[in-house]
Design a protein around this motif. Structure first.
Motif, PDB file in Angstrom:
ATOM      1  N   ARG A 177       5.505  -1.644   9.912  1.00  0.00           N
ATOM      2  CA  ARG A 177       5.241  -3.056   9.823  1.00  0.00           C
ATOM      3  C   ARG A 177       4.718  -3.417   8.244  1.00  0.00           C
ATOM      4  O   ARG A 177       5.277  -4.663   7.735  1.00  0.00           O
ATOM      5  CB  ARG A 177       3.932  -3.296  10.618  1.00  0.00           C
ATOM      6  CG  ARG A 177       3.315  -4.677  10.298  1.00  0.00           C
ATOM      7  CD  ARG A 177       1.703  -4.716  11.196  1.00  0.00           C
ATOM      8  NE  ARG A 177       1.229  -6.203  11.067  1.00  0.00           N
ATOM      9  CZ  ARG A 177       0.690  -6.473   9.862  1.00  0.00           C
ATOM     10  NH1 ARG A 177       0.346  -5.681   8.865  1.00  0.00           N
ATOM     11  NH2 ARG A 177       0.286  -7.622   9.809  1.00  0.00           N
ATOM     12  N   ASN A 178       4.455  -2.270   7.658  1.00  0.00           N
ATOM     13  CA  ASN A 178       4.226  -2.470   6.216  1.00  0.00           C
ATOM     14  C   ASN A 178       5.388  -2.873   5.429  1.00  0.00           C
ATOM     15  O   ASN A 178       5.492  -3.896   4.691  1.00  0.00           O
ATOM     16  CB  ASN A 178       3.419  -1.282   5.502  1.00  0.00           C
ATOM     17  CG  ASN A 178       1.913  -1.240   5.861  1.00  0.00           C
ATOM     18  OD1 ASN A 178       1.399  -2.345   6.448  1.00  0.00           O
ATOM     19  ND2 ASN A 178       1.613  -0.180   5.637  1.00  0.00           N
ATOM     20  N   ALA A 179       6.529  -2.211   5.778  1.00  0.00           N
ATOM     21  CA  ALA A 179       7.663  -2.271   5.293  1.00  0.00           C
ATOM     22  C   ALA A 179       8.162  -3.832   5.389  1.00  0.00           C
ATOM     23  O   ALA A 179       8.929  -4.264   4.560  1.00  0.00           O
ATOM     24  CB  ALA A 179       8.812  -1.177   5.577  1.00  0.00           C
ATOM     25  N   ILE A 180       8.291  -4.039   6.493  1.00  0.00           N
ATOM     26  CA  ILE A 180       8.604  -5.750   7.120  1.00  0.00           C
ATOM     27  C   ILE A 180       7.991  -6.643   6.258  1.00  0.00           C
ATOM     28  O   ILE A 180       8.487  -7.603   5.892  1.00  0.00           O
ATOM     29  CB  ILE A 180       8.774  -5.690   8.584  1.00  0.00           C
ATOM     30  CG1 ILE A 180       9.930  -4.919   9.179  1.00  0.00           C
ATOM     31  CG2 ILE A 180       8.908  -7.111   8.953  1.00  0.00           C
ATOM     32  CD1 ILE A 180       9.953  -4.800  10.647  1.00  0.00           C
ATOM     33  N   ILE A 196      16.877  -7.702  12.355  1.00  0.00           N
ATOM     34  CA  ILE A 196      16.455  -6.472  12.045  1.00  0.00           C
ATOM     35  C   ILE A 196      15.113  -6.258  13.016  1.00  0.00           C
ATOM     36  O   ILE A 196      15.006  -5.251  13.723  1.00  0.00           O
ATOM     37  CB  ILE A 196      16.173  -5.880  10.846  1.00  0.00           C
ATOM     38  CG1 ILE A 196      17.527  -5.753  10.032  1.00  0.00           C
ATOM     39  CG2 ILE A 196      15.537  -4.498  10.780  1.00  0.00           C
ATOM     40  CD1 ILE A 196      17.271  -5.697   8.581  1.00  0.00           C
ATOM     41  N   LEU A 197      14.146  -7.184  12.952  1.00  0.00           N
ATOM     42  CA  LEU A 197      12.975  -7.040  13.555  1.00  0.00           C
ATOM     43  C   LEU A 197      13.125  -7.239  15.277  1.00  0.00           C
ATOM     44  O   LEU A 197      12.684  -6.393  15.882  1.00  0.00           O
ATOM     45  CB  LEU A 197      11.852  -8.117  13.030  1.00  0.00           C
ATOM     46  CG  LEU A 197      10.618  -7.960  14.099  1.00  0.00           C
ATOM     47  CD1 LEU A 197      10.089  -6.917  13.751  1.00  0.00           C
ATOM     48  CD2 LEU A 197       9.841  -9.304  13.463  1.00  0.00           C
ATOM     49  N   PRO A 257       0.900  -1.189   0.120  1.00  0.00           N
ATOM     50  CA  PRO A 257       0.097   0.182   0.136  1.00  0.00           C
ATOM     51  C   PRO A 257       0.830   1.309  -0.181  1.00  0.00           C
ATOM     52  O   PRO A 257       2.170   1.088   0.353  1.00  0.00           O
ATOM     53  CB  PRO A 257      -0.808   0.022   1.307  1.00  0.00           C
ATOM     54  CG  PRO A 257      -0.085  -0.770   2.108  1.00  0.00           C
ATOM     55  CD  PRO A 257       0.997  -1.800   1.328  1.00  0.00           C
ATOM     56  N   ASN A 258       0.175   2.490  -0.328  1.00  0.00           N
ATOM     57  CA  ASN A 258       0.806   3.795  -0.105  1.00  0.00           C
ATOM     58  C   ASN A 258       2.009   3.877  -1.009  1.00  0.00           C
ATOM     59  O   ASN A 258       3.131   4.455  -0.662  1.00  0.00           O
ATOM     60  CB  ASN A 258       1.067   3.981   1.242  1.00  0.00           C
ATOM     61  CG  ASN A 258      -0.152   3.806   2.099  1.00  0.00           C
ATOM     62  OD1 ASN A 258      -1.251   4.316   1.664  1.00  0.00           O
ATOM     63  ND2 ASN A 258       0.128   3.365   3.060  1.00  0.00           N
ATOM     64  N   ILE A 259       2.252   3.521  -2.405  1.00  0.00           N
ATOM     65  CA  ILE A 259       2.992   3.577  -3.241  1.00  0.00           C
ATOM     66  C   ILE A 259       2.764   4.581  -4.344  1.00  0.00           C
ATOM     67  O   ILE A 259       1.509   4.497  -4.666  1.00  0.00           O
ATOM     68  CB  ILE A 259       3.808   2.339  -3.809  1.00  0.00           C
ATOM     69  CG1 ILE A 259       3.093   1.423  -4.544  1.00  0.00           C
ATOM     70  CG2 ILE A 259       4.534   1.528  -2.634  1.00  0.00           C
ATOM     71  CD1 ILE A 259       3.697   0.456  -5.158  1.00  0.00           C
ATOM     72  N   SER A 265       5.742  -8.828  14.023  1.00  0.00           N
ATOM     73  CA  SER A 265       5.759  -7.189  13.399  1.00  0.00           C
ATOM     74  C   SER A 265       4.578  -6.676  13.629  1.00  0.00           C
ATOM     75  O   SER A 265       4.264  -5.252  13.387  1.00  0.00           O
ATOM     76  CB  SER A 265       5.964  -7.533  11.695  1.00  0.00           C
ATOM     77  OG  SER A 265       5.089  -7.986  11.184  1.00  0.00           O
ATOM     78  N   ARG A 266       3.594  -7.267  14.133  1.00  0.00           N
ATOM     79  CA  ARG A 266       2.228  -6.524  14.283  1.00  0.00           C
ATOM     80  C   ARG A 266       2.136  -5.552  15.316  1.00  0.00           C
ATOM     81  O   ARG A 266       1.251  -4.906  15.504  1.00  0.00           O
ATOM     82  CB  ARG A 266       1.344  -7.678  14.722  1.00  0.00           C
ATOM     83  CG  ARG A 266       0.884  -8.821  13.308  1.00  0.00           C
ATOM     84  CD  ARG A 266       0.028  -9.815  13.901  1.00  0.00           C
ATOM     85  NE  ARG A 266      -0.212 -10.792  12.748  1.00  0.00           N
ATOM     86  CZ  ARG A 266      -0.744 -11.742  12.959  1.00  0.00           C
ATOM     87  NH1 ARG A 266      -1.448 -12.203  13.848  1.00  0.00           N
ATOM     88  NH2 ARG A 266      -1.027 -12.605  11.889  1.00  0.00           N
ATOM     89  N   VAL A 267       3.079  -5.525  16.224  1.00  0.00           N
ATOM     90  CA  VAL A 267       3.196  -4.573  17.278  1.00  0.00           C
ATOM     91  C   VAL A 267       3.764  -3.123  16.956  1.00  0.00           C
ATOM     92  O   VAL A 267       3.539  -2.275  17.546  1.00  0.00           O
ATOM     93  CB  VAL A 267       4.032  -5.108  18.403  1.00  0.00           C
ATOM     94  CG1 VAL A 267       3.190  -6.643  19.121  1.00  0.00           C
ATOM     95  CG2 VAL A 267       5.372  -5.444  18.176  1.00  0.00           C
TER      96      VAL A 267
END
Length: 474
Positions: free
Chosen positions: A404-407, A449-450, A229-231, A396-398
């Protein structure tokens, strides 16, 4: 870390004088003006390389896997893979042993990949043809092994991750355009219809099945980024064009393994976004025959409509898999050795047609060349990778929505690629080539990274709770 500023000033002066004298003496003897230029530029180039280790290693991997220099032969005299391999080892050695710029860590997946590749290496001692096995180890496997760990340590941020995925997309689109061009011009076609690239040069992408494998790898990252989303509209348009190029090029190879890979990648993203799963099943049932018609599989001279019953291509695979099983039974622990299946086909195949054949299956390749132990290690490794990817998406939900979208975008690309590897790997030989190991290193790096990001979130939460408690007390 070694710092020349910590040296005694007299030693610095002495070192400078000696270096100046050496340069002057070489110039006096050779009368070549390039000598002082080289001595001046070389340290600057090395300093520049040390500042961009991630880009050096990624460039080496892209040229080694996508074989761009073979697709565009005018680049071959530059020996780009060799140059970047030497630069990669230099940069890695410097940052690991002489600086503190790379964080060294380990994981279960890295232990398993080392056990698997280590077992394959151990099997060289018992290989039927030790020279062939060692040649593959020194030429391919050793580089894959080192670079797998290198990517884990060098991909240190989501920014690096996004750059890597986009570089894979660009490289895949370049190879895809070359494949389409060859198809339209009738260059290097196998069986009259199946596209290849630089087959006359003996390229690794000179086989349609291997070419479809190379093109399938960036497809998962293309679709993952395309659906995020959002690109921007231009961004999305370019990704859509790249997807069409890759799709067309894979279709042009007429590889059934490649078609299964397309189905797998597309099906994964459909499964995540479509609530009614019956639509997915119905769509897959309609899409597969359409893909077969688009690819023109029935026009192939092997495995086409002209062959009744079980076609020649399918029977060839069955015979090869039976030979692989025979090799594993005869050598249950170490197999016949890496890169030895083809050389031993005659000894173990139940059907001999006058020539050796490739195994055309990752699973049977690993079984034949590393035995039951190697296959068990590979299956365990892939299982752990799927578990890690699932865990990464859940954890990643937290995070805030943008992070979160990037991961999740990166995680989806890897997950789809790994699924495609498992499905297409049933028909394509890719046990000791780049795709699995690049996906593995990116999985481990993303999880690291997460975990670091979650640690920061926990600290922030603790600080907020401490502030709230203090306020309550007051």
């Amino acid at each position: 870390m070694i710092d020349i500023n910590t040296f005694n000033p007299r030693l610095q002066i002495l070192f400078s004088v000696i270096l100046t004298l050496v340069v002057g003496l070489l110039w006096y003897k050779t009368k070549m003006w390039l000598v002082p230029v080289v001595f001046v530029l070389t340290p600057l180039v090395l300093i520049g390389l040390l500042r961009i280790p991630f880009y050096i290693v990624i460039t080496f991997i892209i040229f080694s896997y996508f074989r761009i220099h073979e697709a565009f032969p005018m680049m071959m005299p530059l020996r780009i893979p060799l140059a970047f391999s030497l630069a990669s080892f230099f940069v890695l050695g410097w940052h690991i042993f002489l600086s503190n710029n790379i964080k060294i860590y380990w994981s279960t997946e890295l232990t398993l990949v080392c056990l698997f590749l280590g077992w394959a290496t151990f099997g060289i001692m018992f290989a039927y043809n030790k020279n062939a096995a060692f040649s593959t180890f020194s030429g391919v496997l050793s580089k894959v092994w080192v670079m797998t760990i290198a990517i884990c340590w060098l991909v240190r941020s989501i920014h690096h991750f996004r750059i890597a995925t986009y570089l894979y997309v660009v490289a895949g689109a370049m190879i895809g355009l070359k494949a389409i061009s060859n198809k339209l011009e009738g260059i290097g076609l196998v069986e009259g219809t199946r596209v290849t690239i630089s087959r006359n040069l003996g390229s690794l992408i000179g086989d349609p099945n291997d070419l479809s494998l190379v093109l399938m790898f960036p497809m998962s990252f293309t679709l993952s980024n395309l659906l995020q989303p959002n690109i921007g509209k231009l961004h999305r348009l370019l990704l859509a064009v790249a997807y069409v190029i890759l799709f067309w090029a894979i279709i042009a190879t007429q590889s059934r393994g490649g078609l299964m890979g397309i189905m797998t990648v597309t099906g994964y993203f459909a499964f995540k976004r479509i609530k009614n799963k019956l639509y997915i099943v119905a769509g897959a049932a309609m899409l597969l025959p359409i893909l077969l018609v688009m690819a023109g599989v029935s026009d192939r001279s092997s495995g086409g409509a002209a062959e009744g019953g079980v076609d020649e291509s399918a029977m060839g695979r069955i015979y090869a898999w039976m030979a692989a099983w025979g090799m594993a039974v005869a050598n249950p622990f170490t197999g016949v050795g890496i890169n030895n299946f083809y050389l031993n086909y005659y000894l173990f195949s139940p059907h001999w047609d006058g020539k050796n054949h490739a195994v055309h299956s990752t699973w049977f390749q690993v079984l034949a060349e590393t035995g039951f132990v190697g296959l068990a290690l590979l299956i365990t490794l892939i299982t752990m990778l799927f578990r890690r990817l699932w865990r990464t998406e859940v954890d990643s939900r937290v995070l805030p929505t943008s992070e979160r979208n990037a991961i999740v975008t990166c995680n989806d690309g890897i997950f789809a690629g790994l699924l495609a590897f498992c499905v297409a790997g049933t028909f394509l030989t890719q046990g000791f080539t780049w795709p699995l190991y690049i996906l593995l290193s990116m999985t481990v790096a993303l999880a690291k990274i997460l975990s670091e990001r979650l640690a920061v979130e926990d600290l922030v939460k603790v600080d907020k709770e401490a502030i709230n408690c203090t306020s309550c007390i007051k």
